[in-house]
Motif scaffolding. Structure first.
Motif, short mmCIF file in Angstrom:
data_model
loop_
_atom_site.label_atom_id
_atom_site.label_comp_id
_atom_site.label_asym_id
_atom_site.label_seq_id
_atom_site.Cartn_x
_atom_site.Cartn_y
_atom_site.Cartn_z
N ALA A 51 0.85 -1.19 0.00
CA ALA A 51 0.00 0.00 0.00
C ALA A 51 0.88 1.24 0.00
N THR A 52 0.57 2.16 -0.90
CA THR A 52 1.27 3.44 -0.96
C THR A 52 0.22 4.53 -0.88
N ILE A 53 0.45 5.49 0.02
CA ILE A 53 -0.51 6.57 0.22
C ILE A 53 0.23 7.89 0.03
N GLY A 54 -0.28 8.72 -0.87
CA GLY A 54 0.34 10.01 -1.12
C GLY A 54 0.16 10.98 0.02
N THR A 55 -1.08 11.24 0.40
CA THR A 55 -1.36 12.18 1.48
C THR A 55 -2.37 11.60 2.45
N VAL A 56 -2.23 11.99 3.70
CA VAL A 56 -3.17 11.61 4.75
C VAL A 56 -3.54 12.89 5.49
N ARG A 57 -4.84 13.12 5.62
CA ARG A 57 -5.31 14.33 6.30
C ARG A 57 -6.50 13.99 7.19
N LEU A 58 -6.40 14.36 8.45
CA LEU A 58 -7.50 14.21 9.39
C LEU A 58 -8.26 15.53 9.43
N THR A 59 -9.57 15.48 9.19
CA THR A 59 -10.37 16.70 9.20
C THR A 59 -10.94 16.94 10.60
N PRO A 60 -11.38 18.15 10.87
CA PRO A 60 -12.00 18.43 12.17
C PRO A 60 -13.25 17.59 12.44
N TRP A 61 -13.87 17.04 11.40
CA TRP A 61 -15.06 16.20 11.56
C TRP A 61 -14.65 14.75 11.74
N LEU A 62 -13.34 14.51 11.96
CA LEU A 62 -12.75 13.19 12.21
C LEU A 62 -12.84 12.25 11.02
N SER A 63 -12.94 12.79 9.83
CA SER A 63 -12.83 11.99 8.61
C SER A 63 -11.36 11.93 8.23
N ALA A 100 -18.35 2.95 9.60
CA ALA A 100 -17.73 4.03 8.85
C ALA A 100 -18.45 4.26 7.53
N HIS A 101 -18.24 5.44 7.00
CA HIS A 101 -18.69 5.80 5.66
C HIS A 101 -17.42 5.92 4.82
N VAL A 102 -17.38 5.25 3.67
CA VAL A 102 -16.20 5.27 2.80
C VAL A 102 -16.61 5.79 1.43
N ALA A 103 -15.87 6.77 0.92
CA ALA A 103 -16.14 7.33 -0.40
C ALA A 103 -14.85 7.29 -1.22
N THR A 104 -14.96 6.86 -2.48
CA THR A 104 -13.79 6.79 -3.36
C THR A 104 -14.06 7.59 -4.63
N THR A 105 -12.98 8.10 -5.24
CA THR A 105 -13.09 8.79 -6.52
C THR A 105 -11.95 8.35 -7.43
N GLU A 106 -12.20 8.39 -8.73
CA GLU A 106 -11.21 8.08 -9.76
C GLU A 106 -10.45 6.79 -9.46
N VAL A 107 -11.16 5.69 -9.40
CA VAL A 107 -10.55 4.39 -9.12
C VAL A 107 -10.23 3.68 -10.42
N LEU A 108 -8.98 3.22 -10.53
CA LEU A 108 -8.54 2.41 -11.66
C LEU A 108 -8.06 1.07 -11.14
N VAL A 109 -8.47 -0.01 -11.80
CA VAL A 109 -8.04 -1.35 -11.41
C VAL A 109 -7.30 -1.95 -12.61
#
Length: 127
Positions: A51-63, A100-109
């Motif tokens: 697994a490679t993750i470019g950016t990780v950001r915790l929002t004030p709404w804990l997302s 949890a609620h999970v949302a994805t965008t621009e997914v390529l397989v």
């Protein structure tokens, strides 16, 4: 017009009480983001994936917002997403951190044989 001293003290105490959660969030934010990245990468390795993750950001709404995520099994399967957002969900299981609620965008397989799937953005509820 000057406010009486008890009123000023009350206002100061209220300002401190309201700013404490914000300051606390800002102090622990980087630690939580680092821990989330480490855990995702460790869990992927445990499953035989990378697994490679470019950016990780915790929002004030804990997302937790993950940017440029790549999960792959060398030579066989590769899944890329521009953005994955994982947030808490209100439910009985959510009270113990299991919903949890999970949302994805621009997914390529990418599959073996040069097959590539462009997956539509998705929203899931995970419990």
């Amino acid at each position: 017009m000057r406010l009486p001293i008890p009123t000023r003290r009350t206002l100061l105490a209220a300002a401190i009480a309201l700013s404490a959660p914000v300051v606390g969030f800002l102090l622990v934010r980087a630690t939580i983001e680092g821990a989330a990245r480490t855990r995702i990468e460790r869990e992927a390795r445990a499953l035989g994936l990378s697994a490679t993750i470019g950016t990780v950001r915790l929002t004030p709404w804990l997302s937790l917002e993950l940017g440029d995520v790549v999960v792959e099994n060398a030579g066989r399967l590769r899944v890329r997403s521009r953005s994955v957002v994982v947030g808490p969900r209100l439910s009985p299981l959510g009270l113990v951190g299991r919903a949890a609620h999970v949302a994805t965008t621009e997914v390529l397989v990418d599959l073996p044989g040069g097959v590539r799937l462009d997956v539509a953005p998705g929203d899931w509820v995970v419990e």
